[in-house]
Design a protein around this motif. Structure first.
Motif, PDB file in Angstrom:
ATOM      1  N   GLY A   1       0.730  -1.015   0.220  1.00 33.82           N
ATOM      2  CA  GLY A   1      -0.377   0.204  -0.049  1.00 33.82           C
ATOM      3  C   GLY A   1       1.003   1.332   0.150  1.00 33.82           C
ATOM      4  O   GLY A   1       0.593   1.825  -0.883  1.00 33.82           O
ATOM      5  N   LEU A   2       2.181   1.272   0.653  1.00 29.91           N
ATOM      6  CA  LEU A   2       3.031   2.023   0.232  1.00 29.91           C
ATOM      7  C   LEU A   2       3.028   2.205  -0.330  1.00 29.91           C
ATOM      8  O   LEU A   2       3.965   3.833  -0.801  1.00 29.91           O
ATOM      9  N   VAL A   3       3.675   1.513  -1.479  1.00 29.84           N
ATOM     10  CA  VAL A   3       4.385   1.763  -2.473  1.00 29.84           C
ATOM     11  C   VAL A   3       3.736   2.375  -3.700  1.00 29.84           C
ATOM     12  O   VAL A   3       3.925   2.916  -4.303  1.00 29.84           O
ATOM     13  N   ARG A   4       1.982   1.679  -3.300  1.00 34.21           N
ATOM     14  CA  ARG A   4       1.248   2.327  -4.121  1.00 34.21           C
ATOM     15  C   ARG A   4       0.875   3.887  -3.993  1.00 34.21           C
ATOM     16  O   ARG A   4       1.481   5.090  -5.040  1.00 34.21           O
ATOM     17  N   GLN A   5       0.793   4.062  -2.693  1.00 35.60           N
ATOM     18  CA  GLN A   5       0.344   5.765  -2.477  1.00 35.60           C
ATOM     19  C   GLN A   5       1.528   6.353  -2.624  1.00 35.60           C
ATOM     20  O   GLN A   5       1.827   7.365  -3.382  1.00 35.60           O
ATOM     21  N   LEU A   6       3.069   5.640  -3.253  1.00 39.37           N
ATOM     22  CA  LEU A   6       4.338   6.722  -3.084  1.00 39.37           C
ATOM     23  C   LEU A   6       4.002   6.908  -4.543  1.00 39.37           C
ATOM     24  O   LEU A   6       4.486   7.762  -5.150  1.00 39.37           O
ATOM     25  N   GLN A   7       3.356   6.303  -5.320  1.00 35.81           N
ATOM     26  CA  GLN A   7       3.286   6.073  -6.368  1.00 35.81           C
ATOM     27  C   GLN A   7       2.745   7.012  -7.397  1.00 35.81           C
ATOM     28  O   GLN A   7       3.088   7.985  -8.247  1.00 35.81           O
ATOM     29  N   VAL A   8       1.587   6.720  -6.679  1.00 33.92           N
ATOM     30  CA  VAL A   8       0.618   8.183  -6.409  1.00 33.92           C
ATOM     31  C   VAL A   8       0.941   9.701  -6.463  1.00 33.92           C
ATOM     32  O   VAL A   8       0.846  10.698  -7.759  1.00 33.92           O
ATOM     33  N   GLU A   9       1.429   9.505  -5.276  1.00 26.54           N
ATOM     34  CA  GLU A   9       1.800  11.210  -4.723  1.00 26.54           C
ATOM     35  C   GLU A   9       3.015  11.730  -5.535  1.00 26.54           C
ATOM     36  O   GLU A   9       3.125  13.189  -5.885  1.00 26.54           O
ATOM     37  N   ARG A  10       3.959  10.992  -5.818  1.00 27.35           N
ATOM     38  CA  ARG A  10       5.608  11.295  -6.229  1.00 27.35           C
ATOM     39  C   ARG A  10       5.771  11.049  -7.831  1.00 27.35           C
ATOM     40  O   ARG A  10       6.173  11.594  -8.039  1.00 27.35           O
ATOM     41  N   HIS A  11       4.359  10.607  -8.495  1.00 30.75           N
ATOM     42  CA  HIS A  11       4.458  10.493 -10.052  1.00 30.75           C
ATOM     43  C   HIS A  11       6.032   9.568  -9.777  1.00 30.75           C
ATOM     44  O   HIS A  11       6.632   9.869 -11.332  1.00 30.75           O
ATOM     45  N   LEU A  12       6.225   8.078  -9.255  1.00 34.45           N
ATOM     46  CA  LEU A  12       7.014   7.452  -9.794  1.00 34.45           C
ATOM     47  C   LEU A  12       7.096   6.575 -10.527  1.00 34.45           C
ATOM     48  O   LEU A  12       6.502   5.766 -10.620  1.00 34.45           O
ATOM     49  N   THR A  13       8.019   5.820 -11.052  1.00 35.12           N
ATOM     50  CA  THR A  13       8.077   4.487 -11.864  1.00 35.12           C
ATOM     51  C   THR A  13       8.242   3.949 -10.899  1.00 35.12           C
ATOM     52  O   THR A  13       9.656   4.012 -10.272  1.00 35.12           O
ATOM     53  N   ILE A  14       7.444   2.790 -10.872  1.00 36.47           N
ATOM     54  CA  ILE A  14       7.829   1.466  -9.676  1.00 36.47           C
ATOM     55  C   ILE A  14       8.035   0.397  -9.973  1.00 36.47           C
ATOM     56  O   ILE A  14       7.437   0.269 -11.398  1.00 36.47           O
ATOM     57  N   VAL A  15       9.625  -0.491 -10.399  1.00 38.28           N
ATOM     58  CA  VAL A  15      10.096  -1.748 -10.401  1.00 38.28           C
ATOM     59  C   VAL A  15      10.276  -2.308  -9.452  1.00 38.28           C
ATOM     60  O   VAL A  15      10.590  -2.187  -8.362  1.00 38.28           O
ATOM     61  N   LEU A  16       9.053  -3.158  -9.340  1.00 39.76           N
ATOM     62  CA  LEU A  16       8.823  -4.277  -8.204  1.00 39.76           C
ATOM     63  C   LEU A  16       9.177  -5.986  -8.837  1.00 39.76           C
ATOM     64  O   LEU A  16       8.343  -5.933  -9.817  1.00 39.76           O
ATOM     65  N   ILE A  17      10.566  -6.952  -8.329  1.00 39.38           N
ATOM     66  CA  ILE A  17      10.430  -8.002  -7.859  1.00 39.38           C
ATOM     67  C   ILE A  17       9.963  -8.073  -7.426  1.00 39.38           C
ATOM     68  O   ILE A  17       9.830  -8.556  -5.879  1.00 39.38           O
ATOM     69  N   THR A  18       9.242  -9.812  -7.417  1.00 43.27           N
ATOM     70  CA  THR A  18       8.026 -10.402  -6.755  1.00 43.27           C
ATOM     71  C   THR A  18       7.712 -12.092  -6.866  1.00 43.27           C
ATOM     72  O   THR A  18       7.266 -12.030  -7.965  1.00 43.27           O
ATOM     73  N   HIS A  19       7.652 -12.507  -5.916  1.00 42.57           N
ATOM     74  CA  HIS A  19       6.435 -13.685  -5.841  1.00 42.57           C
ATOM     75  C   HIS A  19       5.630 -14.048  -5.973  1.00 42.57           C
ATOM     76  O   HIS A  19       5.264 -14.681  -5.670  1.00 42.57           O
ATOM     77  N   GLN A  20       5.140 -13.057  -5.785  1.00 43.01           N
ATOM     78  CA  GLN A  20       3.813 -12.658  -4.660  1.00 43.01           C
ATOM     79  C   GLN A  20       2.800 -11.892  -5.638  1.00 43.01           C
ATOM     80  O   GLN A  20       2.369 -11.113  -5.918  1.00 43.01           O
ATOM     81  N   MET A  21       1.620 -12.885  -6.617  1.00 38.38           N
ATOM     82  CA  MET A  21       1.645 -12.494  -8.018  1.00 38.38           C
ATOM     83  C   MET A  21       0.151 -12.276  -7.464  1.00 38.38           C
ATOM     84  O   MET A  21      -0.321 -11.133  -8.083  1.00 38.38           O
ATOM     85  N   ASN A  22      -0.272 -12.090  -6.450  1.00 38.68           N
ATOM     86  CA  ASN A  22      -1.211 -10.795  -6.033  1.00 38.68           C
ATOM     87  C   ASN A  22      -1.444  -9.610  -5.626  1.00 38.68           C
ATOM     88  O   ASN A  22      -2.288  -9.037  -6.437  1.00 38.68           O
TER      89      ASN A  22
END
Length: 291
Positions: free
Chosen positions: A186-207
Motif C-alpha cells: 500500500g505504501l509503494v502504491r501511495q508513493l507512486q501516485v503521490e510522487r509520480h514515481l516509476t515503480i519496478v518490483l521483483i516479486t514472487h507474490q502473484m496477488n
C-alpha cells in the motif's frame, strides 16, 4: 523516466574461463510513471536485470537507455553517480542497506553523499521517514533494533531521500506477515501516485502483481519470455504452468469454479473482480434453486 533495454547480453566474469551468461538478448521497455512487475523463477535473471537499471551492472553487449542516458560496457563509472540518484534500488534484505548508528543518520546518509548539507539532509530524512510511516520516536534508535517491516520502511526512506524518479524494489515483502505485506505494498502504491514515481518490483507474490502492476515482465533462464498487462500474462493458465508460475489466488479460485459451471468473462485477477462476477451468479443460482 522511461527505461529501454536494447539487445542486452550480460556475462558474469566476462572474458574469463569462468564466464557465465545471465542475460540473453533482452529487448524491453519500462514505461515512465507506471508500475512494472518482474516475475520468474529463482535464477531466471530478475536480479541481474534490475541491477542494470541504475548501472550497478553494465551490459556486456547492447545498451540500456535510462531517460537521456545511454549505458554500455564502455560507460565510465565516474559518469554514473547522477544516474544513481535518479534510480533508487531497495534490496531484498534491508539490513544489507542499513549501517548507520541511528535510523535518522541512515536515511540522511544518501543525500549527504551527494553533497547536500547536513541540515537539508536531516530535513529530508524527517520528511521521508514520515512519508513511509516511521514514527519520530524510532529515528534515534539503531536501525537493527527495528522490526522487519520497519527496516523495510527505513530502507525505502533512505532511497526516497535522494528524490529519485524511479524506485526499484527487490522482493520488498519477503518474510513479512500478510498485514506487513499489505502495508508495504500500500505504501509503494501511495508513493507512486503521490510522487509520480516509476515503480519496478521483483516479486514472487502473484496477488501483488494482479493488485498493483500495470505492466509485467516474465523472465526465464536469462530470457524475457513474455511481457504485457497482468491480464495478458495471467490469462494463459497452461503457459504459466509450463513456466512454473502461480496464478493470483482469485484467478486460481475462478478456474476451479469454472469446472463447476460458473462463467467468468474476463477471468478475474483480484478478489474484487471475482466478487463482482461471482455474487450475481450465486444469487441467480439461489433464486433458481428456490424455484
Amino acid at each position: 523516466m522511461e527505461i529501454a533495454f536494447e539487445k542486452v547480453n550480460y556475462w558474469y566474469q566476462a572474458g574469463t574461463p569462468f564466464a557465465v551468461q545471465a542475460l540473453y538478448d533482452i529487448n524491453l521497455n519500462i514505461p515512465a510513471g507506471e508500475f512494472t512487475a518482474v516475475i520468474g523463477q529463482t535464477g531466471s535473471g530478475k536480479s541481474t536485470l534490475i541491477q542494470h537499471l541504475n548501472a550497478l551492472l553494465k551490459p556486456t553487449e547492447g545498451q540500456v537507455v535510462i531517460g537521456d542516458r545511454t549505458i554500455t560496457s564502455e560507460t565510465k563509472n565516474k559518469h554514473l553517480k547522477p544516474l544513481r540518484k535518479k534510480v533508487g534500488l531497495v534490496f531484498q534484505f534491508p539490513e544489507n542497506q542499513l549501517f548507520e548508528e541511528t535510523v535518522l543518520k541512515d536515511i540522511a546518509f544518501g543525500p549527504q553523499n551527494f553533497g547536500i548539507s547536513v541540515e537539508e539532509a536531516t530535513r529530508l530524512a524527517h520528511e521521508t521517514a514520515k512519508m513511509v510511516g516511521l514514527d519520530d520516536s524510532l529515528l534515534e534508535r539503531s536501525p537493527f533494533d527495528l522490526s522487519g517491516g520497519q527496516m523495510r520502511r527505513a530502507a525505502i526512506a533512505g532511497v526516497l531521500a535522494l528524490e529519485p524518479d524511479v524506485l526499484v524494489l527487490d522482493e520488498p515483502t519477503a518474510g513479512l506477515d500478510p498485514r506487513g505485506r499489505n502495508e508495504i505494498m500500500g505504501l509503494v502504491r501511495q508513493l507512486q501516485v503521490e510522487r509520480h514515481l516509476t515503480i519496478v518490483l521483483i516479486t514472487h507474490q502473484m496477488n501483488d502483481v494482479a493488485d498493483y502492476a500495470d505492466h509485467v515482465i516474465v523472465m526465464a533462464h536469462g530470457h524475457m519470455v513474455k511481457q504485457g498487462t497482468p491480464r495478458d500474462v495471467f490469462s494463459d493458465v497452461d503457459w504459466l504452468t509450463a513456466h512454473q508460475l502461480e496464478l493470483p489466488s482469485a484467478t486460481a479460485y475462478a478456474n476451479k469454479l469454472m469446472q463447476q459451471g460458473f462463467v467468468f468473462d474476463p477471468i478475474p485477477l483480484t478478489a474484487d473482480e471475482l466478487a463482482d462476477q461471482l455474487v450475481p451468479q450465486i444469487n441467480k443460482k439461489g433464486v433458481a434453486d428456490n424455484g
